[in-house]
Design a protein around this motif. Structure first.
Motif, PDB file in Angstrom:
ATOM      1  N   UNK A   1       0.345   0.562  -9.278  1.00 57.55           N
ATOM      2  CA  UNK A   1      -0.574   0.799  -8.089  1.00 57.55           C
ATOM      3  C   UNK A   1       0.268   1.028  -7.002  1.00 57.55           C
ATOM      4  N   UNK A   2       1.431   0.258  -6.843  1.00 56.40           N
ATOM      5  CA  UNK A   2       2.235   0.473  -5.584  1.00 56.40           C
ATOM      6  C   UNK A   2       3.083   1.604  -5.766  1.00 56.40           C
ATOM      7  N   UNK A   3       3.308   2.273  -6.921  1.00 54.27           N
ATOM      8  CA  UNK A   3       3.901   3.537  -6.907  1.00 54.27           C
ATOM      9  C   UNK A   3       3.073   4.772  -6.625  1.00 54.27           C
ATOM     10  N   UNK A   4       1.653   4.541  -7.067  1.00 50.01           N
ATOM     11  CA  UNK A   4       0.763   5.629  -6.677  1.00 50.01           C
ATOM     12  C   UNK A   4       0.445   5.334  -5.138  1.00 50.01           C
ATOM     13  N   UNK A   5       0.628   4.430  -4.376  1.00 51.52           N
ATOM     14  CA  UNK A   5       0.472   4.353  -2.873  1.00 51.52           C
ATOM     15  C   UNK A   5       1.664   4.809  -2.368  1.00 51.52           C
ATOM     16  N   UNK A   6       2.808   4.676  -2.810  1.00 54.16           N
ATOM     17  CA  UNK A   6       4.122   5.218  -2.574  1.00 54.16           C
ATOM     18  C   UNK A   6       4.080   6.916  -2.451  1.00 54.16           C
ATOM     19  N   UNK A   7       3.468   7.106  -3.671  1.00 52.78           N
ATOM     20  CA  UNK A   7       3.340   8.849  -3.749  1.00 52.78           C
ATOM     21  C   UNK A   7       2.229   9.374  -2.652  1.00 52.78           C
ATOM     22  N   UNK A   8       1.280   8.865  -2.274  1.00 55.48           N
ATOM     23  CA  UNK A   8       0.405   9.080  -1.700  1.00 55.48           C
ATOM     24  C   UNK A   8       0.931   9.164  -0.112  1.00 55.48           C
ATOM     25  N   UNK A   9       1.420   8.045   0.429  1.00 53.49           N
ATOM     26  CA  UNK A   9       2.248   8.050   1.724  1.00 53.49           C
ATOM     27  C   UNK A   9       3.276   9.286   1.852  1.00 53.49           C
ATOM     28  N   UNK A  10       4.054   9.411   0.706  1.00 53.15           N
ATOM     29  CA  UNK A  10       5.025  10.208   0.871  1.00 53.15           C
ATOM     30  C   UNK A  10       4.579  11.990   1.058  1.00 53.15           C
ATOM     31  N   UNK A  11       3.639  11.839   0.287  1.00 48.38           N
ATOM     32  CA  UNK A  11       2.771  13.262   0.301  1.00 48.38           C
ATOM     33  C   UNK A  11       2.124  13.673   1.782  1.00 48.38           C
ATOM     34  N   UNK A  12       1.696  12.604   2.275  1.00 51.23           N
ATOM     35  CA  UNK A  12       1.069  12.899   3.570  1.00 51.23           C
ATOM     36  C   UNK A  12       2.119  12.821   4.665  1.00 51.23           C
ATOM     37  N   UNK A  13       3.442  11.882   4.668  1.00 53.78           N
ATOM     38  CA  UNK A  13       4.512  12.388   5.404  1.00 53.78           C
ATOM     39  C   UNK A  13       4.997  13.601   5.190  1.00 53.78           C
ATOM     40  N   UNK A  14       5.022  13.928   3.899  1.00 54.59           N
ATOM     41  CA  UNK A  14       5.887  15.327   3.685  1.00 54.59           C
ATOM     42  C   UNK A  14       5.056  16.496   4.439  1.00 54.59           C
ATOM     43  N   UNK A  15       3.773  16.512   4.264  1.00 53.20           N
ATOM     44  CA  UNK A  15       2.940  17.613   4.934  1.00 53.20           C
ATOM     45  C   UNK A  15       3.077  17.608   6.332  1.00 53.20           C
ATOM     46  N   UNK A  16       3.080  16.455   6.849  1.00 55.99           N
ATOM     47  CA  UNK A  16       3.144  16.251   8.664  1.00 55.99           C
ATOM     48  C   UNK A  16       4.653  16.837   8.902  1.00 55.99           C
ATOM     49  N   UNK A  17       5.506  16.532   8.209  1.00 58.62           N
ATOM     50  CA  UNK A  17       6.906  16.982   8.698  1.00 58.62           C
ATOM     51  C   UNK A  17       7.002  18.364   8.426  1.00 58.62           C
TER      52      UNK A  17
END
Length: 653
Positions: free
Chosen positions: A553-569
């Protein structure tokens, strides 16, 4: 991000007549040569339309704005009755070297005003019988625009921005020269999102497609055709669509700035170059205005027959009989009782307007070489027309149904000019327009603001027609073909349609914000709890399945956050590196999308975890609720990804 979403926020409509009166620093100003007085220089309103009066007036307006708005330079030309009435440069073409703007020498980039030259070329070939404006454009192409909606696209559709294409961002800027026109239009075909001839949605690609048709039908490269058939007869010797510029014009090209106090930006290369690559002087643009105001004639030379010029300037498409219309490439404005046709133009740094008032035989061109802090070109135009063409407000009464109708039109609206088939659809969702009813029966539209940055107020003066309080623009509300309320705005190349609950960008942003907050706090508190347990020597009593679910569950959360941060960057990087809007950026965008896809797929684990928690007797009620909140956070994330089309794996956007 601001640059990429500006068009969605109706940047062309953020107009005001307020002009600051703050003293300015000295600026260098130069007159153009060979300025002639018109034959009918009669007094008009508060000023006489003479060269001396206009110069005195603009000298009191523009230098103030240059200093106040941190703009390097401005160039202006005004024509009347077939002659150049006024032309002058203000400020600097090169701030560091203190090179002044000279109206008949300094080149500016008029941006989308370039389209008027492409349309003029189309009309030249139409009057020669080489083009039929009602024919399927596929008959003129050596490739095929894919079928959609059971209706072909015509040149009339293209000239009125009703071809139905989505917004195209790829390769809009970048490169070191103009691309091959045929290669560009064949590899950048946008998705068709509206039936032809029904919904205006401004399109650079469609204009470029028309230019390719000009190239094929005439048998000449587009640049050559424009130079021989428009520039040469109009004596526009300091104008070019070519990128890079011809060597003889390079020394006269103005620098480009965001702010005059910043360093200059490099020469902007436009991908769909027939839609916006023109470089020209104010006096060259004056010749173009004269030709159109004189029904195609300039100094005894003809670029259009009178009947063709009149047709080109006539109304062709409007969303409502009372609304401004698209002509054959020109678009209508209404100001101070006059019908005006023209076009605006924007690159990253240059911002320009061209206005023709046919009933007064007057043309007005202005261009600024910096973004600055505000819309100088609009303030100057409003000041000019209010001085020389004043009119008393008709003072139409507000309808008694104002409050009722204001409530009826309230809601969130999506612009027709938008990316749809790629991940950049999220830009349109986050740039939606909100219509809000006010207590006094007026409405406010949050994207339509004045110079004070506050939304303008609009009052109902006719059924479902709201007029700007203290202004002249109107908004017309009417259902579209599917019954959804839409806004017919004063600029006829786009419209806005009320969205459903599931496409409400503001709501989606709030939901995903809360979802990401839950995910981030979960990861942070998980780490903090681990430190606390380690310090106190406490171990969790978990089954192997529970431990695995906890980690996944926490790995999924990390992937979701990394995805959004990457798109913003990535988008933040793109906002200052436009070459990334090309195949160069595809790799990084798609790497981010793979991470997002894994996050979405991983949501199945989070949902399973919630079901498992409720079925298990080992979980407390708080554990069950926590697992439910985790599942809801994933649902919010998936909603955001789906609505924004963020997992659209496409190399064309």
């Amino acid at each position: 991000m601001r640059k990429l979403t500006a068009y969605i926020l109706l940047s062309l409509m953020l107009f005001s007549s307020v002009i600051g009166q703050i003293p300015t620093a000295p600026s260098i100003e130069t007159n153009a040569a060979n300025v002639e007085k018109p034959t009918n220089a009669a007094p008009t309103g508060n000023g006489q339309m003479t060269t001396a009066d206009i110069e005195a007036f603009l000298d009191g307006v523009i230098p103030l704005q240059l200093a106040q708005q941190d703009i390097a330079g401005v160039t202006v030309s005004i024509v009347k009755d077939g002659k150049l009435l006024f032309a002058k440069g203000y400020g600097y073409a090169d701030v560091e070297k203190k090179l002044p703007v000279v109206a008949d020498k300094t080149l500016f980039r008029p941006g989308s005003i370039s389209k008027l030259f492409t349309w003029t070329a189309v009309m030249q070939l139409q009057e020669q019988g080489k083009l039929d404006l009602d024919k399927d454009i596929n008959e003129y192409l050596d490739f095929k625009i894919p079928e959609a909606f059971g209706k072909p696209i015509t040149l009339k559709n293209i000239m009125t921005h009703t071809a139905g294409f989505e917004e195209q961002l790829k390769d809009l800027f970048g490169g070191d020269k103009s691309p091959n026109l045929g290669d560009y239009v064949k590899t950048h075909i946008p998705k068709r999102i509206f039936p032809p001839g029904e919904v205006p949605a401004y399109s650079n690609y469609a204009t470029t497609l028309a230019a390719y048709i000009v190239e094929r039908v005439s048998g000449q490269p587009f640049d050559d055709y424009i130079e021989q058939n428009i520039f040469k007869p109009l004596e526009m010797n300091s104008s070019s669509f070519r990128q890079p510029l011809p060597e003889n014009l390079v020394p006269n090209m103005s620098n480009a700035y965001i702010l005059a106090s910043d360093k200059p930006k490099p020469f902007e290369n436009i991908g769909p170059f027939p839609a916006g690559s023109l470089s020209s002087t104010a006096t060259d643009m004056a010749n173009f205005m004269i030709a159109h105001l004189q029904n195609g004639e300039f100094n005894g030379k003809t670029i259009l027959k009178p009947e063709t010029a009149k047709l080109m300037h006539s109304r062709l498409f409007a969303m409502d009989d009372k609304a401004n219309a698209m002509a054959y490439g020109f678009y209508e404005e209404t100001r101070n009782g006059h019908r005006i046709i023209g076009h605006a133009g924007d690159t990253v740094s240059f911002h320009s307007d061209l206005h023709l008032i046919p009933d007064s035989n007057l043309g007005f061109f202005i261009s600024q070489n910096s973004v600055g802090k505000s819309v100088l070109r609009t303030a100057v135009w409003d000041a000019f027309i209010n001085r020389y063409f004043p009119v008393e407000d008709s003072n139409l009464p507000t309808l008694e149904t104002a409050k009722q109708d204001a409530a009826a039109v309230a809601g969130t609206y999506l612009g027709s000019r938008r990316p749809e088939g790629s991940l950049f659809r999220i830009m349109a969702l986050l740039g939606q327009t909100n219509v809000t009813p006010n207590e006094d029966g007026t409405i406010s539209v949050d994207s339509l603001t004045g110079f004070n940055g506050k939304p303008k107020s609009w009052r109902e003066v006719a059924p479902m027609t709201f007029r700007e309080v203290g202004g002249q623009d109107s908004l017309i509300f009417k259902p579209d073909s599917s019954g959804r309320m839409q806004i017919v705005v004063p600029y006829p190349f786009m419209t806005f349609t009320r969205v459903s609950f599931l496409d409400n960008g503001k709501l989606i942003l709030q939901v995903v914000g809360l979802s990401l907050l839950v995910m981030a706090l979960t990861l942070i508190l998980w780490f903090v709890a681990w430190l606390v347990r380690r310090y106190h020597g406490v171990k969790l009593e978990l089954t192997p399945r529970e431990k695995l679910l906890r980690y996944l569950v926490r790995l999924v959360f990390a992937l979701d956050l990394i995805f959004i941060i990457a798109l913003i960057a990535i988008v933040n990087y793109m906002s200052s590196h436009f070459d990334f809007f090309s195949d160069t950026g595809n790799f990084w965008v798609q790497i981010a999308q793979v991470i997002g896809l894994l996050g979405v797929i991983g949501s199945v684990i989070v949902f399973y975890n919630a079901v498992y928690a409720w079925l298990s007797k080992r979980y407390s009620i708080w554990g069950k609720l926590q697992a439910t909140v985790f599942a809801l956070a994933c649902l919010g994330f998936i909603w955001f990804v789906y609505a924004g089309n963020l997992l659209s794996f496409t190399s064309n956007f």
